[in-house]
Design a protein around this motif. Sequence first.
Motif, PDB file in Angstrom:
ATOM      1  N   SER A 297       0.835  -1.204   0.000  1.00 54.43           N
ATOM      2  CA  SER A 297       0.000   0.000   0.000  1.00 54.43           C
ATOM      3  C   SER A 297       0.863   1.244   0.000  1.00 54.43           C
ATOM      4  O   SER A 297       2.081   1.189   0.257  1.00 54.43           O
ATOM      5  CB  SER A 297      -0.912   0.012   1.220  1.00 54.43           C
ATOM      6  N   ARG A 298       0.227   2.380  -0.253  1.00 51.32           N
ATOM      7  CA  ARG A 298       0.951   3.661  -0.294  1.00 51.32           C
ATOM      8  C   ARG A 298       1.536   4.009   1.065  1.00 51.32           C
ATOM      9  O   ARG A 298       2.591   4.638   1.165  1.00 51.32           O
ATOM     10  CB  ARG A 298      -0.009   4.760  -0.756  1.00 51.32           C
ATOM     11  N   ASP A 299       0.865   3.598   2.157  1.00 52.77           N
ATOM     12  CA  ASP A 299       1.346   3.928   3.493  1.00 52.77           C
ATOM     13  C   ASP A 299       2.678   3.257   3.818  1.00 52.77           C
ATOM     14  O   ASP A 299       3.387   3.683   4.727  1.00 52.77           O
ATOM     15  CB  ASP A 299       0.312   3.498   4.541  1.00 52.77           C
ATOM     16  N   GLN A 300       3.026   2.208   3.076  1.00 52.09           N
ATOM     17  CA  GLN A 300       4.262   1.488   3.341  1.00 52.09           C
ATOM     18  C   GLN A 300       5.455   2.073   2.592  1.00 52.09           C
ATOM     19  O   GLN A 300       6.568   1.568   2.723  1.00 52.09           O
ATOM     20  CB  GLN A 300       4.099   0.010   2.938  1.00 52.09           C
ATOM     21  N   VAL A 301       5.220   3.127   1.807  1.00 53.78           N
ATOM     22  CA  VAL A 301       6.270   3.713   0.978  1.00 53.78           C
ATOM     23  C   VAL A 301       6.476   5.176   1.346  1.00 53.78           C
ATOM     24  O   VAL A 301       5.495   5.911   1.525  1.00 53.78           O
ATOM     25  CB  VAL A 301       5.929   3.597  -0.525  1.00 53.78           C
ATOM     26  N   THR A 302       7.721   5.587   1.469  1.00 53.46           N
ATOM     27  CA  THR A 302       8.066   6.988   1.717  1.00 53.46           C
ATOM     28  C   THR A 302       8.442   7.648   0.401  1.00 53.46           C
ATOM     29  O   THR A 302       9.375   7.208  -0.278  1.00 53.46           O
ATOM     30  CB  THR A 302       9.248   7.100   2.702  1.00 53.46           C
ATOM     31  N   GLY A 303       7.706   8.676   0.018  1.00 50.45           N
ATOM     32  CA  GLY A 303       7.942   9.340  -1.258  1.00 50.45           C
ATOM     33  C   GLY A 303       9.101  10.307  -1.201  1.00 50.45           C
ATOM     34  O   GLY A 303       9.243  11.086  -0.253  1.00 50.45           O
ATOM     35  N   SER A 304       9.935  10.280  -2.227  1.00 50.33           N
ATOM     36  CA  SER A 304      11.070  11.202  -2.322  1.00 50.33           C
ATOM     37  C   SER A 304      10.851  12.261  -3.388  1.00 50.33           C
ATOM     38  O   SER A 304      11.696  13.138  -3.578  1.00 50.33           O
ATOM     39  CB  SER A 304      12.362  10.416  -2.636  1.00 50.33           C
ATOM     40  N   GLY A 305       9.723  12.176  -4.099  1.00 48.47           N
ATOM     41  CA  GLY A 305       9.440  13.158  -5.137  1.00 48.47           C
ATOM     42  C   GLY A 305       8.968  14.477  -4.562  1.00 48.47           C
ATOM     43  O   GLY A 305       8.888  14.673  -3.338  1.00 48.47           O
ATOM     44  N   ARG A 306       8.628  15.377  -5.442  1.00 48.38           N
ATOM     45  CA  ARG A 306       8.198  16.702  -5.015  1.00 48.38           C
ATOM     46  C   ARG A 306       6.939  16.617  -4.161  1.00 48.38           C
ATOM     47  O   ARG A 306       5.976  15.958  -4.519  1.00 48.38           O
ATOM     48  CB  ARG A 306       7.950  17.584  -6.241  1.00 48.38           C
TER      49      ARG A 306
END
Length: 522
Positions: A240-249
């Motif tokens: 899921s999205r909650d398991q990923v840390t975004g590095s983009g803008r």
Amino acid sequence: MTSEVRVPTLGESVTEATVATWFKKPGEKVAVDEMLCELETDKVTVEVPSPVAGTMGDIVAAEGDTVGVDALLATISESGGPAEGDDPAEKSIDAGPEHPSPREPKDGKDGDPAGGASVDVMVPSLGESVTEATVSTWFKKVGDTVAQDEMLCELETDKVSVEVPSPAAGVLSEILAEEGSSVEASGRLAVITSGDGAKASASAQETAPAPAAQKVESSDGKDIEDAPSAKKAMAEAGISRDQVTGSGRDGRIMKEDVASAIAAGNSAAKDSAENAPAPAKRAPSAADDAAREERVKMTRLKQTMARRLKEAQNTAAILTTFNEVDMSEIMALRNEYKEQFEKKHGVRMGFMSFFTKACCHALKEIPEVNAEIDGTDVIYKNYVHMGVAAGTPTGLVVPVIRNADAMSFAEIEKAINEKGKRARDGKLTMADMQGGTFTISNGGVYGSLMTAPILNPPQSGILGMAKIQDRPMAIGGEVVIRPMMYISLSYDHRIIDGKGAVTFLVRVKELLEDPRRLLMDL
């Protein structure tokens, strides 16, 4: 004012696509270059960006619809100013305060707010008939300082890899084409900020807060749109999205963020498994097999190679004839002169120069093997541009040695070594692989005992070499052990008849078994 969103150019010979996914709905706000939808063709996936900032209007082509090039996909109502309820001080998600868009000049010159110049990084010329490429690797990140002519990224076409240098010194302020995305010839890849603007941009990168790990919401309360490639990767990995840390803008999740999350999860699972008691054995299932599989997208080079080989089978009437060569004389000649040859010419004496020379002689005697079909005409080549197939980490390539029939043994060996090194380093250009009239493929280096290679169109013949193996042979009424090699000729029966093919291969055999005839041009 209403703007139209249309299907972009899809590449050479591609005339239609299928609408795979819409990332926006009617009524939602969009920023310039924000991804609206994704199209799928039989070759690539194409993301369609918004041409303007505004509000999403009607969606003309729904998901699953088939659309042609330049077909209308949707409309966008351009925003002439702040919408009702918006805070005029707020910026769009895709153009935050630390990253003003180079397309919107403010205080500086040439579109840079800090007084620097914004320089576009463009897709370089990709060669004849090549209209698009895939962004393979970025060597720099947004905010990195770059020198002029420093390599920024690498593009992959269906034939060669192309490195893109920086056109100016400064700071990489924006990446417009992420890794894995398709770009057209002369398209924009990134923006370099030079001058005072570069210093300001670098300072902003150092002081900018780290992106939040949780979901980030836009001014209208909606989640920030993650990269489509990241969505696909999360779906395939089942996370899921909650398991990923975004590095983009603004915390946007990119494809590499998903890969990092998967790697971290695998590491944690491994540590837990090492400390946990051994589970009870159970029967293997299809899910277990799927967990151990790896799905990797074919490179453009492999896709093109597969397509051309299949086209050759569908178009040409391919037959293969075989013979065998006693390599005793060539091996004795090599052993006697190899040290003197290398000392004088600076290159080792191999077998390929003998085979190249023998094929050049035979091609002059059987010219139809060196010809090609063009419609209802046959084009006879009064020269030999020899293609030498070479295996590389990224796939098979066939660099061409031009005018091989006019070269000496040493010149041929030097050319083969130079082309082979450039092939392994990924430095071959389009010119290096065009114009071949005949090809030699040496499967023997990998241990092949017999081989029947497929034609390299539009050529009409290809010679296959196999491994050298000691075998018992009946010579003069006695059984003796000789180093033997099976050779083959795959040919297009539409232009070359059986007699010509067999005669060609026998001629090559005779020249190799008595290499003195090559030296005396007999």
